[in-house]
Design a protein around this motif. Sequence first.
Motif, PDB file in Angstrom:
ATOM      1  N   THR A 231       0.830  -1.206   0.000  1.00 11.62           N
ATOM      2  CA  THR A 231       0.000   0.000   0.000  1.00 11.62           C
ATOM      3  C   THR A 231       0.867   1.259   0.000  1.00 11.62           C
ATOM      4  OG1 THR A 231      -1.707  -1.158   1.231  1.00 11.62           O
ATOM      5  CG2 THR A 231      -1.781   1.235   1.275  1.00 11.62           C
ATOM      6  N   LEU A 232       1.863   1.267   0.885  1.00 11.84           N
ATOM      7  CA  LEU A 232       2.706   2.459   0.987  1.00 11.84           C
ATOM      8  C   LEU A 232       3.490   2.680  -0.310  1.00 11.84           C
ATOM      9  CD1 LEU A 232       3.927   2.203   4.691  1.00 11.84           C
ATOM     10  CD2 LEU A 232       2.061   3.559   3.739  1.00 11.84           C
ATOM     11  N   VAL A 233       3.922   1.586  -0.936  1.00 14.49           N
ATOM     12  CA  VAL A 233       4.635   1.728  -2.214  1.00 14.49           C
ATOM     13  C   VAL A 233       3.699   2.284  -3.280  1.00 14.49           C
ATOM     14  CG1 VAL A 233       5.743   0.453  -4.083  1.00 14.49           C
ATOM     15  CG2 VAL A 233       6.341  -0.049  -1.707  1.00 14.49           C
ATOM     16  N   LEU A 234       2.489   1.707  -3.364  1.00 19.50           N
ATOM     17  CA  LEU A 234       1.528   2.166  -4.374  1.00 19.50           C
ATOM     18  C   LEU A 234       1.187   3.639  -4.164  1.00 19.50           C
ATOM     19  CD1 LEU A 234      -0.911  -0.884  -4.575  1.00 19.50           C
ATOM     20  CD2 LEU A 234       0.549  -0.020  -6.412  1.00 19.50           C
ATOM     21  N   CYS A 235       0.959   4.026  -2.908  1.00 18.17           N
ATOM     22  CA  CYS A 235       0.521   5.387  -2.635  1.00 18.17           C
ATOM     23  C   CYS A 235       1.664   6.392  -2.748  1.00 18.17           C
ATOM     24  CB  CYS A 235      -0.131   5.472  -1.261  1.00 18.17           C
ATOM     25  SG  CYS A 235      -1.718   4.614  -1.226  1.00 18.17           S
ATOM     26  N   SER A 236       2.910   5.903  -2.741  1.00 19.11           N
ATOM     27  CA  SER A 236       4.020   6.840  -2.904  1.00 19.11           C
ATOM     28  C   SER A 236       3.952   7.496  -4.286  1.00 19.11           C
ATOM     29  CB  SER A 236       5.356   6.121  -2.698  1.00 19.11           C
ATOM     30  OG  SER A 236       5.532   5.162  -3.717  1.00 19.11           O
ATOM     31  N   GLY A 237       3.338   6.807  -5.238  1.00 23.23           N
ATOM     32  CA  GLY A 237       3.134   7.409  -6.558  1.00 23.23           C
ATOM     33  C   GLY A 237       2.343   8.702  -6.453  1.00 23.23           C
ATOM     34  N   LEU A 238       1.322   8.714  -5.594  1.00 25.13           N
ATOM     35  CA  LEU A 238       0.497   9.915  -5.428  1.00 25.13           C
ATOM     36  C   LEU A 238       1.303  11.044  -4.787  1.00 25.13           C
ATOM     37  CD1 LEU A 238      -2.903   8.392  -4.276  1.00 25.13           C
ATOM     38  CD2 LEU A 238      -2.353   9.402  -6.478  1.00 25.13           C
ATOM     39  N   ILE A 239       2.175  10.665  -3.834  1.00 24.75           N
ATOM     40  CA  ILE A 239       3.011  11.690  -3.195  1.00 24.75           C
ATOM     41  C   ILE A 239       3.927  12.317  -4.237  1.00 24.75           C
ATOM     42  CG2 ILE A 239       4.772  12.097  -1.423  1.00 24.75           C
ATOM     43  CD1 ILE A 239       3.599   9.768   0.139  1.00 24.75           C
ATOM     44  N   ALA A 240       4.479  11.451  -5.113  1.00 30.72           N
ATOM     45  CA  ALA A 240       5.363  11.952  -6.164  1.00 30.72           C
ATOM     46  C   ALA A 240       4.598  12.872  -7.111  1.00 30.72           C
ATOM     47  CB  ALA A 240       5.983  10.785  -6.912  1.00 30.72           C
ATOM     48  N   ILE A 241       3.365  12.477  -7.459  1.00 31.27           N
ATOM     49  CA  ILE A 241       2.548  13.322  -8.346  1.00 31.27           C
ATOM     50  C   ILE A 241       2.323  14.691  -7.698  1.00 31.27           C
ATOM     51  CG2 ILE A 241       0.234  13.599  -9.340  1.00 31.27           C
ATOM     52  CD1 ILE A 241       0.178  10.571  -9.711  1.00 31.27           C
ATOM     53  N   ALA A 242       2.157  14.677  -6.375  1.00 35.09           N
ATOM     54  CA  ALA A 242       1.914  15.932  -5.669  1.00 35.09           C
ATOM     55  C   ALA A 242       3.205  16.750  -5.533  1.00 35.09           C
ATOM     56  CB  ALA A 242       1.321  15.652  -4.292  1.00 35.09           C
ATOM     57  N   GLY A 243       4.323  16.196  -6.012  1.00 34.84           N
ATOM     58  CA  GLY A 243       5.563  16.957  -6.047  1.00 34.84           C
ATOM     59  C   GLY A 243       6.316  17.001  -4.729  1.00 34.84           C
ATOM     60  N   ALA A 244       6.117  16.004  -3.879  1.00 39.23           N
ATOM     61  CA  ALA A 244       6.847  15.983  -2.610  1.00 39.23           C
ATOM     62  C   ALA A 244       7.755  14.766  -2.570  1.00 39.23           C
ATOM     63  CB  ALA A 244       5.873  15.946  -1.438  1.00 39.23           C
ATOM     64  N   GLY A 245       8.711  14.797  -1.662  1.00 36.46           N
ATOM     65  CA  GLY A 245       9.595  13.655  -1.501  1.00 36.46           C
ATOM     66  C   GLY A 245       8.878  12.545  -0.749  1.00 36.46           C
ATOM     67  N   VAL A 246       8.955  11.331  -1.287  1.00 34.75           N
ATOM     68  CA  VAL A 246       8.221  10.213  -0.693  1.00 34.75           C
ATOM     69  C   VAL A 246       8.717   9.927   0.724  1.00 34.75           C
ATOM     70  CG1 VAL A 246       7.748   7.748  -0.885  1.00 34.75           C
ATOM     71  CG2 VAL A 246       7.708   9.194  -2.922  1.00 34.75           C
ATOM     72  N   ILE A 247      10.042   9.839   0.877  1.00 38.12           N
ATOM     73  CA  ILE A 247      10.618   9.527   2.186  1.00 38.12           C
ATOM     74  C   ILE A 247      10.255  10.616   3.184  1.00 38.12           C
ATOM     75  CG2 ILE A 247      12.770   9.041   3.436  1.00 38.12           C
ATOM     76  CD1 ILE A 247      12.317   6.974   1.322  1.00 38.12           C
ATOM     77  N   GLU A 248      10.381  11.871   2.716  1.00 34.08           N
ATOM     78  CA  GLU A 248      10.074  13.006   3.595  1.00 34.08           C
ATOM     79  C   GLU A 248       8.614  12.933   4.062  1.00 34.08           C
ATOM     80  OE1 GLU A 248       9.860  16.737   1.706  1.00 34.08           O
ATOM     81  OE2 GLU A 248       9.615  17.835   3.591  1.00 34.08           O
ATOM     82  N   ALA A 249       7.702  12.734   3.102  1.00 34.90           N
ATOM     83  CA  ALA A 249       6.275  12.725   3.430  1.00 34.90           C
ATOM     84  C   ALA A 249       5.950  11.619   4.435  1.00 34.90           C
ATOM     85  CB  ALA A 249       5.445  12.552   2.162  1.00 34.90           C
ATOM     86  N   TYR A 250       6.416  10.408   4.156  1.00 35.06           N
ATOM     87  CA  TYR A 250       6.144   9.309   5.080  1.00 35.06           C
ATOM     88  C   TYR A 250       6.840   9.548   6.414  1.00 35.06           C
ATOM     89  CZ  TYR A 250       3.794   6.359   1.605  1.00 35.06           C
ATOM     90  OH  TYR A 250       2.902   5.849   0.701  1.00 35.06           O
ATOM     91  N   GLY A 251       8.019  10.198   6.360  1.00 35.80           N
ATOM     92  CA  GLY A 251       8.746  10.499   7.586  1.00 35.80           C
ATOM     93  C   GLY A 251       7.951  11.440   8.481  1.00 35.80           C
TER      94      GLY A 251
END
Lengths: 351, 314
Positions: free
Chosen positions: A26-46
Amino acid sequence: MFRLEARTSTPAWFNLVLPLIAIAATLVLCSGLIAIAGAGVIEAYGVMLSASLGDSYAITETLVRAAPMIFTGLAVAIAFRAKFWNIGAEGQLLAGAVASCFVGEIPMPGTLAMLLMAIVGAAAGAVVALVPATLRVKFKVDDVVSSLLLNSVIYYALMALIEGPWKDTFSGYPISPPIEDSANLPVLIEGTRLHLGVVVALIAAPLCWFLIARTTLGFRIRVTGENPEAARFGGINVQRVLLSTALLSGALAGLAGVGEVGGVHFQVMSDISPGYGYSGIVVAMLARLNPLGVVPAAIFLAAVMTGAEAMSRATGVPAFLSDVIQGTALLAMLVALLFTAYRIRRVGAQT
Amino acid sequence: MSAVFEQIFQVGFLAAIVRIATPLAFATLGEMFSERAGVLNLGIEGIMLLSAMAGFTATSLSGSLWLGVLVAVLVGAAMGALHALFTVALGLSQHVCGIGVTLFSSGLAYFLYRLIFGQQSVPPSIDGFKPVPIPLLSGMPVLGPAVFNQFTLVYLAIMAVPLAAFVLYRTPWGLSVRMVGENPRAADSAGVSVIATRFQAVILGGALMGLAGAFLTMAQFNAFTFGVVSGRGWVAIALVVFGRWDPWRSAGAALLFAFVDALQLRMQASGLGHIPYEAFLMLPFIFTIVAMAFMSRNAVAPSALLKPFRREER
């Protein structure tokens, strides 16, 4: 060539590993949305992680959020164990909230008020859950649809109350009057919102586990769910078991509403539940219908919800990511569950 | 009493009923196709929301209304395909998957909408569909303004009902759909692909749910709000049962509900609020639950509803 092959038994470690795989997917799949939103995936989940579990205050907020989902998760887990398809935890929660709020508004000693709120709230949830169960037992009505449709009935009843006779005359908003101060569930740690109801939720989970795993009723519930024919031959009154399950399940969902009124909102409003009843289905599935698993599963969803708001402020990724994660987690878990029933076998090409 | 009556049944009341019934008719027909093939689609609420958002966004960005409708239909069909992938191909439990699809698609709709449009104090709107009067017919008394001076999508819904009935009862594909919903084993023996037919029915259903969503944001409200669907998907679930899985009866049920809804809106507007309007909104759900208790005795639901089909398991 690969082929799906039926499994005869499931290794025990699957129960732990499958939800983790589903959550990771789930977290891997949803990281695509974070990337689309223009944010860093690691940062956002962090940010999500530190804002929900990073310090003691954040943990208390997450636990407060988890409490209603522990209750609805238990409600769904127990119902699904008996194959009573209770999709109506949302409505049962609302009924519990309304009923306990009524009681909480009556002046009386605090301890008595809290006790009565819990009893009446649980009873209200149980009565609502009894409707689809009775319809199924007496009239063979499909419980999926009837319990789902009851959610809308209860929601509109709640709206009719808070926009009508029960409207708070003081504020004039469509909300109920607040409960008595003495009926507020005590806060356990000064400066936080961690209320008594959270502890009750955490205790309810092992109690439900004990009930399912170690008592006669629990045994009947399991047999009814796994093999109703065998249950009938074994002298179990399947209809009665279904009704008891419904009462138990509805009462637990009702307690979710009691906790929200007594410990968080102190009154009833239209959005008292942001879909905790449906989240309960996600929680129960992640927990593989095991009451003990409900606690970590609910805490995971709660952490995602609390963390998403902070993540949104820090990175600009819409907080609605938590809703997407919830839906994706449920679907990922369902797919992961396939591996409990099937295994992938390599089939020789020469066959 | 007669004053009350006149206030409620003034000109435009019939037109309002037709307008309210349109998205419900699309959604109900969509759910019906899915269920007739044996697949309950509780994803409907979320599919309608995501399609409504997608159609609105496409129109808002491109300026083309019909492109928006097309996008909404494609998104609906895609979500139908997703539900079919889980429930038909993988044989997972339909009700839990449906809730999953609803949670996922509504979450995605909120997320993408906020991402694209940001947080605005006044929600952005589009120049939506305009009523297209049909020459001659729109001049008829009563029915003219009510039925023949409507949005193109309304005419499409009116045509969709007999078309759906024709497809379901008079075409080989419709027969296949009914067979895989009633007795998949027999259908399989007769050479009908259960998996393919169910996929097609659920995807068609999703496309129709997409049309319902498109109507809400592009003709009825001309804006997307988080509550734009507000339970209409669940209403459609109820209407399919109430309409006994039949296109004509389901459309009739949609009209009946639209009448109750329009009545409730009128009573609210005219301040005749002796009865809370929520009581009216509850009615379709209560009626359906009661109707289910009576209907189950002659079992009109597709027999294979909720049952996955795996060829190797006998």
